[in-house]
Write a protein that holds these residues in place. Structure first.
Motif, PDB file in Angstrom:
ATOM      1  N   GLU A  68       0.911  -1.372  -0.329  1.00  0.00           N
ATOM      2  CA  GLU A  68      -0.367   0.202   0.052  1.00  0.00           C
ATOM      3  C   GLU A  68       0.881   1.314   0.610  1.00  0.00           C
ATOM      4  O   GLU A  68       0.721   2.165  -0.958  1.00  0.00           O
ATOM      5  CB  GLU A  68      -0.517  -0.029   0.929  1.00  0.00           C
ATOM      6  CG  GLU A  68      -1.903   0.648   1.548  1.00  0.00           C
ATOM      7  CD  GLU A  68      -2.801   1.057   2.742  1.00  0.00           C
ATOM      8  OE1 GLU A  68      -3.389   1.852   3.089  1.00  0.00           O
ATOM      9  OE2 GLU A  68      -3.363  -0.978   2.732  1.00  0.00           O
ATOM     10  N   GLU A  69       2.083   1.480   1.025  1.00  0.00           N
ATOM     11  CA  GLU A  69       3.082   2.461   0.811  1.00  0.00           C
ATOM     12  C   GLU A  69       3.007   2.425  -0.355  1.00  0.00           C
ATOM     13  O   GLU A  69       3.607   3.732  -1.127  1.00  0.00           O
ATOM     14  CB  GLU A  69       4.195   2.316   1.968  1.00  0.00           C
ATOM     15  CG  GLU A  69       4.356   3.180   1.532  1.00  0.00           C
ATOM     16  CD  GLU A  69       4.612   4.672   2.695  1.00  0.00           C
ATOM     17  OE1 GLU A  69       3.229   4.010   3.482  1.00  0.00           O
ATOM     18  OE2 GLU A  69       4.712   5.843   2.959  1.00  0.00           O
ATOM     19  N   CYS A  70       3.987   1.667  -1.189  1.00  0.00           N
ATOM     20  CA  CYS A  70       4.227   1.458  -2.484  1.00  0.00           C
ATOM     21  C   CYS A  70       3.343   2.275  -3.390  1.00  0.00           C
ATOM     22  O   CYS A  70       4.166   3.333  -4.080  1.00  0.00           O
ATOM     23  CB  CYS A  70       4.909  -0.166  -2.241  1.00  0.00           C
ATOM     24  SG  CYS A  70       6.738  -0.218  -1.378  1.00  0.00           S
ATOM     25  N   LYS A  71       2.195   1.880  -3.376  1.00  0.00           N
ATOM     26  CA  LYS A  71       1.525   1.762  -4.757  1.00  0.00           C
ATOM     27  C   LYS A  71       1.443   3.810  -4.023  1.00  0.00           C
ATOM     28  O   LYS A  71       1.185   4.510  -5.012  1.00  0.00           O
ATOM     29  CB  LYS A  71       0.562   1.423  -4.542  1.00  0.00           C
ATOM     30  CG  LYS A  71      -0.877   1.283  -5.359  1.00  0.00           C
ATOM     31  CD  LYS A  71      -2.206   0.384  -4.741  1.00  0.00           C
ATOM     32  CE  LYS A  71      -3.165   1.273  -5.572  1.00  0.00           C
ATOM     33  NZ  LYS A  71      -4.577   0.642  -5.811  1.00  0.00           N
ATOM     34  N   LYS A  72       1.184   3.757  -2.804  1.00  0.00           N
ATOM     35  CA  LYS A  72       1.111   5.552  -2.854  1.00  0.00           C
ATOM     36  C   LYS A  72       1.961   6.443  -3.292  1.00  0.00           C
ATOM     37  O   LYS A  72       2.037   7.630  -3.910  1.00  0.00           O
ATOM     38  CB  LYS A  72       0.645   5.307  -0.723  1.00  0.00           C
ATOM     39  CG  LYS A  72      -0.167   6.344  -0.880  1.00  0.00           C
ATOM     40  CD  LYS A  72       0.008   6.871   0.773  1.00  0.00           C
ATOM     41  CE  LYS A  72       0.037   6.145   1.780  1.00  0.00           C
ATOM     42  NZ  LYS A  72       0.027   6.979   3.884  1.00  0.00           N
ATOM     43  N   ARG A  73       3.585   6.153  -2.815  1.00  0.00           N
ATOM     44  CA  ARG A  73       4.731   6.957  -3.949  1.00  0.00           C
ATOM     45  C   ARG A  73       4.653   6.522  -4.683  1.00  0.00           C
ATOM     46  O   ARG A  73       5.996   6.117  -5.188  1.00  0.00           O
ATOM     47  CB  ARG A  73       5.388   6.565  -2.549  1.00  0.00           C
ATOM     48  CG  ARG A  73       5.243   6.878  -1.087  1.00  0.00           C
ATOM     49  CD  ARG A  73       6.196   6.130  -0.264  1.00  0.00           C
ATOM     50  NE  ARG A  73       7.487   6.166  -0.444  1.00  0.00           N
ATOM     51  CZ  ARG A  73       7.846   6.545   0.548  1.00  0.00           C
ATOM     52  NH1 ARG A  73       7.780   5.231   1.829  1.00  0.00           N
ATOM     53  NH2 ARG A  73       9.747   6.207   1.086  1.00  0.00           N
ATOM     54  N   GLY A  74       4.271   4.961  -5.717  1.00  0.00           N
ATOM     55  CA  GLY A  74       4.795   5.121  -7.127  1.00  0.00           C
ATOM     56  C   GLY A  74       5.643   3.970  -6.745  1.00  0.00           C
ATOM     57  O   GLY A  74       6.138   4.221  -8.308  1.00  0.00           O
ATOM     58  N   ILE A  75       5.424   3.742  -6.977  1.00  0.00           N
ATOM     59  CA  ILE A  75       7.436   2.892  -6.339  1.00  0.00           C
ATOM     60  C   ILE A  75       6.710   0.707  -6.549  1.00  0.00           C
ATOM     61  O   ILE A  75       5.796   0.541  -6.518  1.00  0.00           O
ATOM     62  CB  ILE A  75       7.893   2.643  -5.164  1.00  0.00           C
ATOM     63  CG1 ILE A  75       8.342   4.143  -4.361  1.00  0.00           C
ATOM     64  CG2 ILE A  75       8.734   2.049  -4.879  1.00  0.00           C
ATOM     65  CD1 ILE A  75       8.550   4.415  -2.814  1.00  0.00           C
ATOM     66  N   ASP A  76       7.702   0.245  -7.558  1.00  0.00           N
ATOM     67  CA  ASP A  76       7.651  -1.005  -8.183  1.00  0.00           C
ATOM     68  C   ASP A  76       8.117  -1.227  -7.019  1.00  0.00           C
ATOM     69  O   ASP A  76       9.446  -1.395  -7.447  1.00  0.00           O
ATOM     70  CB  ASP A  76       7.922  -1.287  -9.643  1.00  0.00           C
ATOM     71  CG  ASP A  76       6.730  -1.857 -10.222  1.00  0.00           C
ATOM     72  OD1 ASP A  76       6.200  -2.334  -9.787  1.00  0.00           O
ATOM     73  OD2 ASP A  76       7.450  -2.375 -11.410  1.00  0.00           O
ATOM     74  N   MET A  77       7.522  -2.579  -6.173  1.00  0.00           N
ATOM     75  CA  MET A  77       8.249  -2.918  -5.255  1.00  0.00           C
ATOM     76  C   MET A  77       7.927  -4.770  -4.959  1.00  0.00           C
ATOM     77  O   MET A  77       6.868  -4.682  -5.897  1.00  0.00           O
ATOM     78  CB  MET A  77       8.066  -2.934  -4.024  1.00  0.00           C
ATOM     79  CG  MET A  77       8.271  -3.343  -2.832  1.00  0.00           C
ATOM     80  SD  MET A  77       9.760  -3.068  -2.711  1.00  0.00           S
ATOM     81  CE  MET A  77      10.052  -1.149  -3.018  1.00  0.00           C
ATOM     82  N   ILE A  78       8.680  -5.916  -5.098  1.00  0.00           N
ATOM     83  CA  ILE A  78       8.476  -7.424  -5.493  1.00  0.00           C
ATOM     84  C   ILE A  78       8.818  -7.592  -3.649  1.00  0.00           C
ATOM     85  O   ILE A  78       9.415  -6.922  -2.561  1.00  0.00           O
ATOM     86  CB  ILE A  78      10.331  -7.976  -5.457  1.00  0.00           C
ATOM     87  CG1 ILE A  78      10.190  -7.815  -7.621  1.00  0.00           C
ATOM     88  CG2 ILE A  78       9.714  -9.328  -5.467  1.00  0.00           C
ATOM     89  CD1 ILE A  78      11.046  -8.543  -7.943  1.00  0.00           C
ATOM     90  N   VAL A  79       7.861  -8.341  -3.156  1.00  0.00           N
ATOM     91  CA  VAL A  79       7.448  -8.944  -1.473  1.00  0.00           C
ATOM     92  C   VAL A  79       7.745 -10.071  -1.485  1.00  0.00           C
ATOM     93  O   VAL A  79       7.375 -10.027  -2.355  1.00  0.00           O
ATOM     94  CB  VAL A  79       6.291  -7.879  -0.652  1.00  0.00           C
ATOM     95  CG1 VAL A  79       6.077  -9.000  -0.352  1.00  0.00           C
ATOM     96  CG2 VAL A  79       5.784  -7.083  -0.817  1.00  0.00           C
ATOM     97  N   GLU A  80       8.377 -10.936  -0.979  1.00  0.00           N
ATOM     98  CA  GLU A  80       8.708 -11.750  -0.456  1.00  0.00           C
ATOM     99  C   GLU A  80       8.750 -12.359   0.626  1.00  0.00           C
ATOM    100  O   GLU A  80       8.402 -11.624   1.776  1.00  0.00           O
ATOM    101  CB  GLU A  80      10.540 -11.994  -0.726  1.00  0.00           C
ATOM    102  CG  GLU A  80      11.115 -13.891  -0.790  1.00  0.00           C
ATOM    103  CD  GLU A  80      12.537 -13.448  -1.592  1.00  0.00           C
ATOM    104  OE1 GLU A  80      12.970 -12.783  -1.369  1.00  0.00           O
ATOM    105  OE2 GLU A  80      13.008 -14.698  -1.888  1.00  0.00           O
ATOM    106  N   ALA A  81       8.267 -13.144   0.900  1.00  0.00           N
ATOM    107  CA  ALA A  81       7.771 -13.477   2.295  1.00  0.00           C
ATOM    108  C   ALA A  81       9.064 -15.272   2.305  1.00  0.00           C
ATOM    109  O   ALA A  81       8.730 -16.569   1.148  1.00  0.00           O
ATOM    110  CB  ALA A  81       6.094 -14.478   2.964  1.00  0.00           C
ATOM    111  N   ASP A  82       9.395 -15.616   3.630  1.00  0.00           N
ATOM    112  CA  ASP A  82      10.471 -17.024   4.037  1.00  0.00           C
ATOM    113  C   ASP A  82      10.221 -17.226   5.389  1.00  0.00           C
ATOM    114  O   ASP A  82      10.074 -16.562   6.115  1.00  0.00           O
ATOM    115  CB  ASP A  82      11.438 -15.667   3.473  1.00  0.00           C
ATOM    116  CG  ASP A  82      12.727 -17.282   4.110  1.00  0.00           C
ATOM    117  OD1 ASP A  82      12.450 -18.037   4.331  1.00  0.00           O
ATOM    118  OD2 ASP A  82      13.880 -16.231   4.046  1.00  0.00           O
ATOM    119  N   GLY A  83       9.496 -18.491   5.217  1.00  0.00           N
ATOM    120  CA  GLY A  83       9.579 -19.316   6.367  1.00  0.00           C
ATOM    121  C   GLY A  83       7.998 -19.886   6.642  1.00  0.00           C
ATOM    122  O   GLY A  83       6.842 -19.269   6.409  1.00  0.00           O
TER     123      GLY A  83
END
Ligand code: DX5
Ligand code: ZN
Length: 217
Positions: free
Chosen positions: A159-174
């Motif tokens: 949500e924060e990235c969308k607000k700021r127009g940033i393209d972000m990969i989110v990875e989860a581990d475990g």
């Protein structure tokens, strides 16, 4: 959903073969867990090992540094063939300097947050990184139980990235496998690390395909 098998669960006496096996099984990235026995209570392998296994696949090497002073070793890991280097926001190195050092090698930089660290800890750095790795277990060991209560962090980051127009990969581990990957997908995770679920499977290719289909269904 992309799947990144964690080599932490492989047979370390034949890592090259294990990487080839994961490549054939349809792994998207190879996740390499580096632990120093200080930042986490376990020791794995370092840059020299990564350099030796690098020729066994063309898939991206996703190097997860669980070490206290990542800045001191970035040149080594980049030189060994890392495509992505992630390090913990809780480490002792200067975060901006470490990100810049990773990017100076022309590779992707990412930040990792432990279960006790809020998503907001990475907000000041979002415009300089490509990826955020959300730990869904306490870092240090494979085979632990998935912490579903970490998933709201994924949404907060997205949500924060969308607000700021940033393209972000989110990875989860475990703790990710058949029973948990759907929740991760619904939360917005782009890449799931899986150690036990892939390496303990009789057929890793089937395991990866099944996890992807559960995630994308
Ligand atoms: C834990 C590592 C993980 C771990 C995942 O510190 O960062 O990559 O190997 O293993 P599983 O999938 O078994 O939880
Ligand atoms: Zn990891």
């Amino acid at each position: 959903m992309k799947i990144a098998p964690s080599l932490l669960s492989c047979d370390f006496s034949k890592m090259g073969e294990e990487i080839k096996r994961m490549d054939k099984a349809g792994a998207d990235w190879m996740h390499l867990d580096v632990m120093d026995g200080h930042f986490v209570p376990n020791i794995t392998f370092g840059a020299p090992v990564i350099k030796w296994i690098r020729p066994y696949t063309d898939k991206p090497f996703d190097v997860h540094l669980m070490i206290s002073e990542p800045l001191r070793y970035i040149d080594d890991f980049a030189g060994a063939g890392a495509d992505i280097i992630t390090f913990h926001v809780e480490c002792d190195s200067d975060i901006t300097e470490t990100v810049e050092k990773i990017k100076s090698h022309g590779i992707k930089a990412g930040l990792v947050i432990k279960p006790a660290t809020p998503a907001e800890a990475v907000f000041p750095y979002l415009d300089m990184i490509s990826l955020v790795l959300v730990m869904t277990v306490e870092p240090g060991f494979g085979g632990q139980s998935f912490m579903a209560d970490m998933l709201p962090k994924v949404g907060a980051i997205k949500e924060e990235c969308k607000k700021r127009g940033i393209d972000m990969i989110v990875e989860a581990d475990g703790g990710i496998g058949d029973a948990t990957i759907r929740q991760a997908a619904e939360a917005g995770v782009d890449v799931c690390v899986a150690g036990t679920a892939v390496f303990k499977a009789e057929d890793p290719g089937e395991a990866i395909a099944r996890m992807k289909s559960i995630a994308d269904s």
